[in-house]
Structures are given as C-alpha cells and as structure tokens.
Design an enzyme around this catalytic site. Structure first.
Site, short mmCIF file in Angstrom:
data_model
loop_
_atom_site.label_atom_id
_atom_site.label_comp_id
_atom_site.label_asym_id
_atom_site.label_seq_id
_atom_site.Cartn_x
_atom_site.Cartn_y
_atom_site.Cartn_z
N GLU A 59 -4.20 -6.16 -6.96
CA GLU A 59 -3.68 -6.85 -8.15
C GLU A 59 -2.65 -6.00 -8.88
O GLU A 59 -2.07 -6.44 -9.86
CB GLU A 59 -4.83 -7.20 -9.10
CG GLU A 59 -5.66 -8.36 -8.59
CD GLU A 59 -6.85 -8.69 -9.47
OE1 GLU A 59 -7.11 -7.95 -10.45
OE2 GLU A 59 -7.53 -9.67 -9.16
N GLN A 74 3.54 -9.85 -6.76
CA GLN A 74 3.47 -9.93 -5.29
C GLN A 74 2.29 -10.81 -4.85
O GLN A 74 2.42 -11.63 -3.95
CB GLN A 74 3.32 -8.52 -4.71
CG GLN A 74 2.98 -8.50 -3.22
CD GLN A 74 3.04 -7.11 -2.63
OE1 GLN A 74 4.12 -6.63 -2.34
NE2 GLN A 74 1.91 -6.48 -2.42
N GLY A 127 -6.93 3.19 -3.86
CA GLY A 127 -6.63 1.77 -4.10
C GLY A 127 -6.60 1.01 -2.79
O GLY A 127 -7.22 -0.05 -2.64
N HIS A 128 -5.89 1.57 -1.80
CA HIS A 128 -5.83 0.90 -0.48
C HIS A 128 -7.23 0.84 0.15
O HIS A 128 -7.59 -0.16 0.77
CB HIS A 128 -4.92 1.69 0.48
CG HIS A 128 -3.50 1.74 0.07
ND1 HIS A 128 -2.90 2.90 -0.37
CD2 HIS A 128 -2.53 0.79 0.05
CE1 HIS A 128 -1.62 2.66 -0.63
NE2 HIS A 128 -1.37 1.39 -0.39
N SER A 167 -1.04 4.80 -7.12
CA SER A 167 0.16 4.29 -6.45
C SER A 167 0.74 5.40 -5.61
O SER A 167 0.70 6.59 -6.00
CB SER A 167 1.18 3.88 -7.52
OG SER A 167 2.46 3.73 -6.93
O1 PAF Z 1 2.23 -3.87 -1.35
C1 PAF Z 1 2.72 -3.35 -0.33
O2 PAF Z 1 2.33 -2.26 0.07
C2 PAF Z 1 3.81 -4.08 0.44
O3 PAF Z 1 4.64 -4.78 -0.42
C3 PAF Z 1 3.27 -4.99 1.57
C4 PAF Z 1 2.40 -6.12 1.01
C5 PAF Z 1 2.45 -4.17 2.55
C6 PAF Z 1 4.43 -5.65 2.33
O4 PAF Z 1 5.25 -4.69 2.90
#
Ligand code: PAF
Length: 283
Positions: A150, A155, A36-37, A187
């Site tokens: 998303e 967030q 995902g990242h 996740s």
């Molecule tokens: O989604 C995340 O991993 C965190 O909430 C973020 C946006 C890096 C902020 O610490």
C-alpha cells in the site's frame, strides 16, 4: 527455492504446479528486498500454495534522468532473504527477456483516470510502464492472486483498475506499509539518503499523521488549508514537498466534504531522492 531467468523455464515449472491443482501467488518486485517486500511474500504464502516473486527493474517505468542505472540490483542478497521465507520460485528475467523487441514499439497498457495526478503528474508515463510490466507478469505467471504494497497507494489503485477493466481472474491483495521504528516507510530508495537526510526523512510520515489527526478531529477543516499547512511543515522540517493531496480513498479524486474514506497522498524530496507515503482514515 529455485530461480529462473526465462519465460520458458517459468512456464514449465508453473504448468506442473497447476496440474497438481496448486494455487499460485505472485509478488512483483524490483528487488533490493526489505522487510516490506518480505511481508508481501508472507501474505502471498497465506493466500496461495506456491509463491513466485519476480525481480525485475523495469526500464519502462523510469523516465529519462531518473535512477534506472543506479537502482540497486542485489539478486544474491534477495535470493538469500527469500529462501528464508519459504518462497517457492524467483523469476529474475533480463530486460531482453521481457522486452525482446525493445521498448520503443512495445504495446502498452494505459490505465486512464487513476494514473493521472499525484505521482502520475510528477512522473509522466510512470504508471503506463508499471501497468504494462505488471500485465505482462500477470500473463507470464497467470497467478490466482497477486500481492502489492500500500506504500504506493496510487500504483495499487492502477493495478486494481487494470485487473477489473481487463477481466483478469486475479485477486489483488494490498498489504499495509512496513515502517522503521521512527515511522519512515521502508523503501529501497531510503538507501540513497545520507545520514543527515535519513534523520530528516521521518518528518514525511509525522506530517501525514498530524494532518490525518486534524482531519479526524475537525470535520469542518478545509482540505486546501490542511494541504498547504502540511506542505509548509515539510519545508520547515527540511524536505522539499512535491505534493500533498487529500483524496477520496477509492477514486483518488480531490476529497469532498461529504467523503468518509480519505487518503492523504504525499511525495517529497530529500536532495534528489523522492520519497512517497500515505495515510488513510475513515470519518
Ligand atoms: O512497486 C514496484 O516495485 C514496481 O512498480 C512493480 C510493481 C514491481 C512493477 O515494476
């Protein structure tokens, strides 16, 4: 790919990119990177010339009793995964680098309205911590574009609002959730699940999909009845629902019958692990 740990080093490198007229992309993460990242980094690479991925487990967004201490810190693995994507720079600051005067007196960014309800209600102060650190990262990196998943739909709404409200000249891009073959959203917290919990976890997305299907096929369906049925289905399938809310996709307010863009936001527990997911539909 370089890794820097201090703001001073980061600024020197970014200044030189900026002088070369390069467009800078930022992908804020808390590390323990998964596909995902990496899809966020990929998107940032399409939108910018150089990509900074920040890796920082932000204490301000964890409440007492949450998983801050146990949150996986896997910098070596993360560097390895990022170097394969063509990511330019990793910014992995220490807590002291980000909060040199401690957390207690730190100026905070509070985003009203969209931070409230849903995960904001279950995790008071969480989105203040997110909004604060993301604003700090925006100021540190000064990116042209920043990319977020998303999966944490609320967030993303918080970050879009703070960017608009504070007139930050940054394009915010949201990227679709990457899923396992059985539908479970990728996740870092999936790693906390036992084998049995892992086998139950896909029910979260299954229930979201079924509820979305009913919303699409039955325009008269009562939102409250669908939410209650979805909660019951989650319980029947071994999860402990935190909330299931059908909302307007932009405002995140409770959906009204005339709304055409709807999102179902959900959070549920398996043991002490809290999973979140969502699905959007247009009707
Ligand atoms: O989604 C995340 O991993 C965190 O909430 C973020 C946006 C890096 C902020 O610490």
């Amino acid at each position: 790919m370089r890794t820097v740990h201090t703001l001073k080093e980061l600024r020197v490198i970014l200044q030189s990119y900026r002088q070369q007229g390069k467009r800078i992309g930022l992908v804020p993460t808390m590390g323990n990177l998964h596909d995902g990242h990496l899809s966020l980094v990929q998107k940032a690479m399409e939108a910018a010339d150089v990509v900074v991925t920040s890796i920082f487990v932000n204490p301000m967004q964890f409440a007492a009793g949450e998983d801050l201490d146990n949150y996986p810190r896997t910098l070596k693995d993360d560097q390895h995964k990022l170097s394969a994507t063509g990511n330019t720079l990793v910014f992995a600051p220490s807590v002291e680098e980000i909060y040199p005067r401690g957390l207690t007196n730190q100026t905070q960014v509070v985003v009203p309205d969209v931070s409230e309800g849903h995960c904001g209600a279950s995790r008071p102060g969480h989105y203040d911590g997110v909004a604060t650190v993301v604003t700090m990262l925006f100021n540190m990196v000064q990116p042209d574009v920043a990319v977020f998943g998303e999966k944490d739909f609320q967030q993303l709404a918080v970050i879009r609002k703070l960017t608009t409200d504070l007139f930050l000249p940054i394009d915010i891009i949201g990227v679709a959730t990457v899923r396992e073959d059985d539908g479970l959203a990728k996740s870092s917290r999936n790693g906390y699940l036992s084998a049995e919990q892992r086998s139950l976890a896909p029910a979260l997305f299954r229930v979201l999909r079924d509820t979305a299907e009913q919303l699409e096929t039955d325009p008269q369906a009562s939102f409250a009845a669908l939410e209650a049925a979805a909660r019951q289905q989650l319980s029947d399938q071994g999860l402990r629902p935190d909330y299931i809310n059908i909302v307007h996709s932009q405002t995140l307010k409770a959906a009204q019958p005339q709304d055409t863009q709807l999102t179902i936001l959900a959070a549920a527990y398996l043991g002490s692990t809290r999973l979140i997911d969502n699905i959007s539909i247009t009707r």
